[in-house]
Enzyme design. Structure first.
Site, PDB file in Angstrom:
ATOM      1  CB  CYS A  75      -3.258   9.327  -4.078  1.00 47.45           C
ATOM      2  SG  CYS A  75      -4.705   9.044  -3.033  1.00 47.45           S
TER       3      CYS A  75
ATOM      4  CE  LYS B 149      -1.439   2.176  -9.678  1.00 50.55           C
ATOM      5  NZ  LYS B 149      -1.786   1.512  -8.449  1.00 50.55           N
TER       6      LYS B 149
ATOM      7  N   GLY C 280      -5.806  -1.980 -14.166  1.00 50.71           N
ATOM      8  CA  GLY C 280      -7.113  -1.356 -14.426  1.00 50.71           C
ATOM      9  C   GLY C 280      -8.069  -2.368 -15.023  1.00 50.71           C
TER      10      GLY C 280
ATOM     11  CG  ASN D  62       0.245   6.530  -5.684  1.00 50.77           C
ATOM     12  OD1 ASN D  62      -0.121   7.219  -6.647  1.00 50.77           O
ATOM     13  ND2 ASN D  62      -0.599   5.833  -4.954  1.00 50.77           N
TER      14      ASN D  62
ATOM     15  CB  SER E  12     -13.303   8.298  -1.043  1.00 49.87           C
ATOM     16  OG  SER E  12     -14.179   7.720  -0.079  1.00 49.87           O
TER      17      SER E  12
ATOM     18  CE  LYS F 102      -3.537   2.759   0.822  1.00 49.52           C
ATOM     19  NZ  LYS F 102      -4.413   3.095  -0.305  1.00 49.52           N
TER      20      LYS F 102
ATOM     21  CG  LEU G  79      -2.461   7.835   0.320  1.00 47.72           C
ATOM     22  CD1 LEU G  79      -1.760   9.137  -0.063  1.00 47.72           C
ATOM     23  CD2 LEU G  79      -1.410   6.780   0.544  1.00 47.72           C
TER      24      LEU G  79
HETATM   25  O1  RRO Z   1      -5.734   5.410  -0.659  1.00 48.42           O
HETATM   26  C1  RRO Z   1      -6.378   5.863  -1.626  1.00 48.42           C
HETATM   27  O2  RRO Z   1      -7.352   6.608  -1.492  1.00 48.42           O
HETATM   28  C2  RRO Z   1      -6.000   5.546  -3.004  1.00 48.42           C
HETATM   29  C3  RRO Z   1      -4.697   5.599  -3.483  1.00 48.42           C
HETATM   30 BR1  RRO Z   1      -3.225   5.938  -2.417  1.00 48.42          BR
HETATM   31  C4  RRO Z   1      -4.453   5.401  -4.861  1.00 48.42           C
HETATM   32  O3  RRO Z   1      -3.317   5.452  -5.376  1.00 48.42           O
HETATM   33  N1  RRO Z   1      -5.521   5.151  -5.658  1.00 48.42           N
HETATM   34  C5  RRO Z   1      -6.772   5.084  -5.164  1.00 48.42           C
HETATM   35  O4  RRO Z   1      -7.711   4.863  -5.940  1.00 48.42           O
HETATM   36  N2  RRO Z   1      -6.995   5.285  -3.847  1.00 48.42           N
END
Ligand code: RRO
Length: 306
Positions: A126, A160, A243, A123, A68, A43, A71
């Protein structure tokens, strides 16, 4: 059993979990380690621990998802301990996914995470940080982070990437990636700014209202983005397709577009869990045979054009 290569990494297994919505504990990462995944992705971790956004924050609707999460993760220091422990229990390469909110954070996290990561995955995409722009959509900010990270690591770096809905913007990112030595691209993250309304209840179903759309609904954007990377880099930068991958056939389509490996986030939230990797691998083997490819490598980028 399928094998693939991502740059220097020879992988026994062509799938990974992708930086999913909750792969942040040793227990969950060990499940991936003990599956047919060829590599493991954590993660995304941040400088400070985060509880994430209030719920409800994740739905699976058919084979599509909306989240949603915001993170949620234990912070980079705890994540470093988790990955250290994980690496005593598996030989599979570990992609440590990180997101610094400024260059100081990115530099410090890189210094700590780099020695234990096989690949540092940045990443830059997000979609669920309230008030914060997705870094990758800002060329200057993207370049700044890449420089900060590169300066502090000798490990391979992956990005990412968010879905690009505009080809010129994607090519602008490609130029920056080329100039700054991005080794691997993982594409695509969820499509941000999405909403799920339950019509019967007349209700927006996420507490944070907007979220990232994933799974089946975004597969064609994934194929399109992967293909553009493949054409831009002429196959020299390996791509992990992501995806809407639920079957070997989905993975095969990503391979034809140009992907060398496949990340599944939504698919492992089905009841079969990580067993889905073995199932998809078998399906992909069948698909390759059916199309007269003796291995995955030969199929990469082979989508014909009219
Ligand atoms: O944790 C999130 O809300 C999240 C992340 Br880090 C991401 O890279 N993509 C996503 O759809 N949710």
């Amino acid at each position: 059993m399928l094998r693939t290569k991502l740059g220097d990494f020879e992988l026994d297994g062509v799938f990974t979990n992708g930086s999913g919505v909750n792969d942040d504990s040793l227990e969950k990462l060990l499940q991936i380690a003990n599956s047919r995944a060829g590599f493991i992705t954590t993660k995304t971790t941040t400088f400070h621990p985060r509880a994430g956004n209030p719920g409800p924050r994740f739905y699976m609707i058919g084979n599509s998802t909306i989240n949603s999460m915001g993170l949620p993760n234990p912070g980079y220091q705890k994540m470093a301990e988790i990955v250290k422990e994980l690496k005593t229990k598996t030989k599979k390469p570990v992609f440590v996914s990180m997101s610094g909110f400024d260059t100081n954070e990115a530099e410090e996290m890189t210094r700590v995470l780099s020695p234990i990561a096989d690949v540092l995955e940045l990443n830059l995409s997000c979609p669920n940080l309230k008030g914060k722009r997705q870094i990758i959509y800002d060329a200057e900010a993207t370049e700044e982070v890449l420089k900060a990270v590169k300066k502090n690591t000798n490990k391979k770096i992956a990005v990412k990437a968010a879905p690009f809905l505009d080809f010129a913007q994607q090519e602008e990112f490609c130029e920056i990636a080329k100039k700054n030595g991005v080794d691997i691209i993982v594409a695509i993250n969820t499509i941000g700014n999405a909403m799920y309304i339950d019509v019967d209840r007349e209700m927006i179903m996420l507490k944070s209202k907007w979220g990232g759309l994933g799974g089946e609904a975004i597969k064609m954007v994934g194929w399109g983005n992967v293909r553009r990377y493949y054409e831009y880099f002429k196959g020299s930068v390996p791509i992990v397709g992501c995806g809407g991958i639920y079957s070997g056939k989905d993975a095969f389509a990503y391979a034809l577009a140009g992907a060398s490996a496949f990340a599944c986030a939504s698919a492992i939230y089905n009841p079969e869990g990580v067993a889905v990797f073995a199932k998809m691998e078998k399906e992909l083997e069948i698909e390759l045979k059916k199309h007269n490819y003796s291995n995955l490598q030969d199929a990469i980028g082979k989508a014909k054009e009219f």
